[in-house]
Design a protein around this motif. Structure first.
Motif, short mmCIF file in Angstrom:
data_model
loop_
_atom_site.label_atom_id
_atom_site.label_comp_id
_atom_site.label_asym_id
_atom_site.label_seq_id
_atom_site.Cartn_x
_atom_site.Cartn_y
_atom_site.Cartn_z
N VAL A 173 1.10 -1.31 -0.12
CA VAL A 173 0.04 0.01 0.03
C VAL A 173 1.04 1.02 0.29
O VAL A 173 1.61 1.57 0.90
N LEU A 174 1.13 1.79 -1.15
CA LEU A 174 1.78 2.97 -1.23
C LEU A 174 1.29 4.62 -1.41
O LEU A 174 0.34 4.50 -1.75
N ASP A 175 1.87 5.33 -0.75
CA ASP A 175 1.30 6.54 -0.31
C ASP A 175 2.15 7.57 -1.49
O ASP A 175 3.41 7.52 -1.50
N VAL A 176 1.23 8.05 -2.42
CA VAL A 176 1.65 8.80 -3.47
C VAL A 176 1.43 10.17 -3.27
O VAL A 176 0.85 11.04 -4.40
N SER A 177 0.98 10.72 -1.95
CA SER A 177 0.70 12.30 -1.76
C SER A 177 1.82 13.22 -2.22
O SER A 177 3.13 12.49 -2.49
N SER A 204 8.04 8.29 -4.06
CA SER A 204 6.91 7.26 -4.80
C SER A 204 7.36 6.83 -6.00
O SER A 204 7.04 5.50 -6.09
N ARG A 205 8.17 7.28 -6.93
CA ARG A 205 8.58 6.87 -8.10
C ARG A 205 9.48 5.56 -7.84
O ARG A 205 9.45 4.65 -8.37
N ALA A 206 10.55 5.63 -7.00
CA ALA A 206 11.31 4.63 -6.57
C ALA A 206 10.43 3.40 -5.91
O ALA A 206 10.80 2.34 -6.12
N ILE A 233 2.95 -0.81 4.28
CA ILE A 233 2.16 0.28 4.14
C ILE A 233 3.66 1.29 3.98
O ILE A 233 4.48 1.29 4.77
N CYS A 234 3.77 2.00 2.79
CA CYS A 234 4.74 2.83 2.53
C CYS A 234 4.23 4.18 2.49
O CYS A 234 3.44 4.68 1.62
N SER A 235 4.77 4.98 3.93
CA SER A 235 4.06 6.39 4.15
C SER A 235 4.59 6.80 4.94
O SER A 235 5.52 6.27 6.02
N ASP A 236 4.77 8.29 4.92
CA ASP A 236 5.52 9.02 6.21
C ASP A 236 4.48 9.42 7.36
O ASP A 236 5.11 9.93 8.22
N SER A 257 12.65 1.92 6.93
CA SER A 257 12.59 3.30 6.41
C SER A 257 12.50 3.26 5.12
O SER A 257 11.31 3.88 4.65
N GLY A 258 12.99 2.44 4.17
CA GLY A 258 12.69 2.47 2.73
C GLY A 258 12.98 3.82 1.96
O GLY A 258 12.55 4.14 0.97
N HIS A 259 13.94 4.33 2.57
CA HIS A 259 14.51 6.05 1.90
C HIS A 259 15.40 5.44 0.87
O HIS A 259 15.95 6.59 0.27
#
Length: 376
Positions: free
Chosen positions: A206-210, A217-219, A299-302, A358-360
């Motif tokens: 579940v990716l946050d593209v805000s 988000s692109r990576a 979940i990928c979000s800040d 992190s996923g950064h």
């Protein structure tokens, strides 16, 4: 780039022939024609294209491997020159998602050779493995995504209620034992055993593209495409102010075509953020249909949520009951082991998170890929 490629491949074919491998001019021409459609900057494509076109006998494989290692991985390393030329040309023609237009390698290759070449490709950009996606240049991001396509995400396994025959099972298989005994007219036979079957757990991204996640988000979408290509039990969703399922577009082999189709479906790209309402919609609709049941939800979000905290807490509680493990990738965590959530959304979701990463950067995504099979 074709002008620089053909002389290089011809020189390699002649080196293989000089080493004793029976490779004619037609075989070298076939190799050059194949590499035009493949990725000449990918060591896997270079290796298997040459091995398929130039090697006809099994006994010549060690010789071919030695020549390939000396030619492409020696002091000169012509792959680095081709990679530089490709990145300069592709940086001017990339689409909005900034993803190189190349196909991922065939996953049917041998595992040990694939891991070796993955390490060689990773070593070429070792200086940016720990560099945040925000600080990377377009050329560095393109190089990182090339290595990211080599990832093989393996969801954890679980035992099912069904059984299968086994030499060293946990319980006797009375049915097979009796049937074998009847076949021998009642003579005593060795006891047969059985064990439970295992299957992969579902993996949901579940990716946050805000707007606040625009630099990552692109990576992460490229990472989701890699996960979707690696396993069939992967579902991918995007959210900003609404939830969008992009699993079907990501089934395409080409990253360019897959991510472009996914971007057309996401109407709230780089907009606002409503994490609670989107996760609640996912839990109420897709989660109850069995997509997240017993699976790993990533979940990928800040954590910056403009919705109500109660909605997010209720959605996370539902997801924790439906899923097996909840993994949260927050780019703001970085490499700080003592990180504590600062945003209200992260504070609300923290009690329901099993693993926080992190996923950064590329290293953190590789850490997640290595950790994923152990979440059984």
């Amino acid at each position: 780039m074709r002008d620089e490629l053909v002389p290089l491949l011809v020189a390699f074919g002649r080196a293989v022939r000089a080493a004793g491998v029976t490779a004619g001019s037609g075989d070298i021409e076939t190799y050059c024609a194949a590499m035009v459609t493949l990725d000449p900057t990918d060591l896997m494509d270079l290796y298997w294209g040459g091995r398929t076109a130039l090697v006809k006998r099994r006994d010549d494989i060690p010789t071919y491997d030695e020549v390939f290692r000396a030619f492409f991985l020696g002091e000169h390393q012509p792959v680095q020159e081709l990679l530089t030329l490709h990145l300069k040309s592709s940086a001017q023609t990339e689409a909005v998602l900034d993803v190189p237009a190349t196909d991922p390698p065939d996953p049917a290759g041998e595992q040990d050779e694939e891991e070796t070449f993955m390490g060689l490709m990773a070593s070429s950009v070792a200086s940016v493995r720990n560099k945040s996606f925000v600080a990377c240049t377009p050329d560095e991001l393109a190089a990182l995504r090339r290595i990211m396509r080599q990832f093989r995400l393996t969801p954890p396994k679980r035992r099912t209620r069904r059984t299968r025959p086994s030499r060293r099972g946990h319980r006797p298989d009375l049915r097979r034992t009796v049937r074998e005994s009847l076949r021998l007219h009642g003579e005593p036979v060795a006891l047969h055993w059985q064990r439970r079957r295992v299957k992969l757990r579902p993996l949901v991204l579940v990716l946050d593209v805000s707007g606040s996640m625009a630099d990552y988000s692109r990576a992460l979408l490229q990472f989701a495409h890699t996960a979707r290509r690696a396993s069939q039990k992967v579902e991918v969703f995007c959210f900003g102010t609404r939830l969008t399922r992009i699993t079907v577009p990501l089934q395409k082999r080409s990253p360019d075509a897959a991510l472009a189709d996914a971007a057309r479906l996401v109407v709230d790209w780089e907009g606002g953020t409503r994490i609670g309402s989107c996760l609640d919609e996912f839990a109420r609709t897709w989660g109850r249909r069995g997509i997240a049941r017993g699976g790993v939800v990533v979940i990928c979000s800040d954590g910056y949520d403009r919705g109500k905290p109660d909605t997010l807490a209720l959605a996370m509680e539902r997801l924790s009951r439906l899923s097996h493990t909840i993994v949260w990738l927050n780019p703001h965590k970085g490499n700080d082991p003592s990180y504590r959530p600062q945003s209200l959304g992260m504070m609300v979701a923290e009690p329901f998170i099993d693993v926080l990463l992190s996923g950064h950067d590329l290293e953190s995504l590789a850490e997640f890929a290595q950790l994923l099979p152990g979440l059984a």
